[in-house]
Motif scaffolding. Structure first.
Motif, PDB file in Angstrom:
ATOM      1  N   UNK A   1     -11.427 -60.285  65.200  1.00  0.00           N
ATOM      2  CA  UNK A   1     -10.831 -59.039  65.663  1.00  0.00           C
ATOM      3  C   UNK A   1     -11.876 -57.935  65.537  1.00  0.00           C
ATOM      4  N   UNK A   2     -11.906 -57.052  66.503  1.00  0.00           N
ATOM      5  CA  UNK A   2     -12.920 -56.007  66.528  1.00  0.00           C
ATOM      6  C   UNK A   2     -12.246 -54.677  66.832  1.00  0.00           C
ATOM      7  N   UNK A   3     -12.590 -53.682  66.064  1.00  0.00           N
ATOM      8  CA  UNK A   3     -12.156 -52.331  66.396  1.00  0.00           C
ATOM      9  C   UNK A   3     -13.398 -51.489  66.596  1.00  0.00           C
ATOM     10  N   UNK A   4     -13.257 -50.363  67.214  1.00  0.00           N
ATOM     11  CA  UNK A   4     -14.429 -49.567  67.566  1.00  0.00           C
ATOM     12  C   UNK A   4     -15.147 -48.965  66.367  1.00  0.00           C
TER      13      UNK A   4
ATOM     14  N   UNK B   1     -10.334 -64.709  57.403  1.00  0.00           N
ATOM     15  CA  UNK B   1     -10.291 -63.757  56.285  1.00  0.00           C
ATOM     16  C   UNK B   1      -9.086 -62.828  56.357  1.00  0.00           C
ATOM     17  N   UNK B   2      -8.470 -62.709  57.510  1.00  0.00           N
ATOM     18  CA  UNK B   2      -7.266 -61.884  57.601  1.00  0.00           C
ATOM     19  C   UNK B   2      -6.089 -62.562  56.909  1.00  0.00           C
TER      20      UNK B   2
ATOM     21  N   UNK C   1     -15.159 -50.374  63.041  1.00  0.00           N
ATOM     22  CA  UNK C   1     -15.311 -51.276  61.902  1.00  0.00           C
ATOM     23  C   UNK C   1     -16.170 -52.482  62.256  1.00  0.00           C
ATOM     24  N   UNK C   2     -16.568 -53.196  61.234  1.00  0.00           N
ATOM     25  CA  UNK C   2     -17.350 -54.420  61.389  1.00  0.00           C
ATOM     26  C   UNK C   2     -16.380 -55.551  61.740  1.00  0.00           C
ATOM     27  N   UNK C   3     -16.764 -56.457  62.630  1.00  0.00           N
ATOM     28  CA  UNK C   3     -15.871 -57.577  62.962  1.00  0.00           C
ATOM     29  C   UNK C   3     -15.512 -58.391  61.723  1.00  0.00           C
ATOM     30  N   UNK C   4     -14.258 -58.807  61.637  1.00  0.00           N
ATOM     31  CA  UNK C   4     -13.785 -59.604  60.508  1.00  0.00           C
ATOM     32  C   UNK C   4     -13.387 -60.989  61.021  1.00  0.00           C
ATOM     33  N   UNK C   5     -13.936 -62.046  60.394  1.00  0.00           N
ATOM     34  CA  UNK C   5     -13.549 -63.395  60.820  1.00  0.00           C
ATOM     35  C   UNK C   5     -12.032 -63.581  60.722  1.00  0.00           C
TER      36      UNK C   5
END
Length: 71
Positions: A2-5, A14-15, A7-11
């Motif tokens: 998941x990617x937000x404008x 890990x969510x 923040x750093x992408x999170x695998x």
């Protein structure tokens, strides 16, 4: 991922990952410095019981580091 404008992408995994609760570790054996091995309270060496070794995992000894300076 998941990617937000901002923040750093999170695998993905890990969510959903959750830490396990801490477990109290109880060693049923003690180190015998004279014999340089671990012993149960009965006096039996831990290494003589394969079932106990499998259940407890590895045991540690400092014998090698005290007799070999190149370890």
């Amino acid at each position: 991922m998941s990617v937000s404008s901002d923040s750093v992408p999170q695998p993905f995994a890990l969510r959903f990952a959750r830490p396990l609760p801490a477990q109290l570790a109880i060693k049923p054996y003690t180190y015998d410095a004279d014999a340089q091995l671990n012993r149960y309270s009965s006096g039996l060496p831990v290494a003589s019981c394969p079932k106990g070794m499998r259940a407890l995992g590895t045991t540690v000894s400092t014998a090698g580091s005290k007799t070999h300076f190149d370890d």
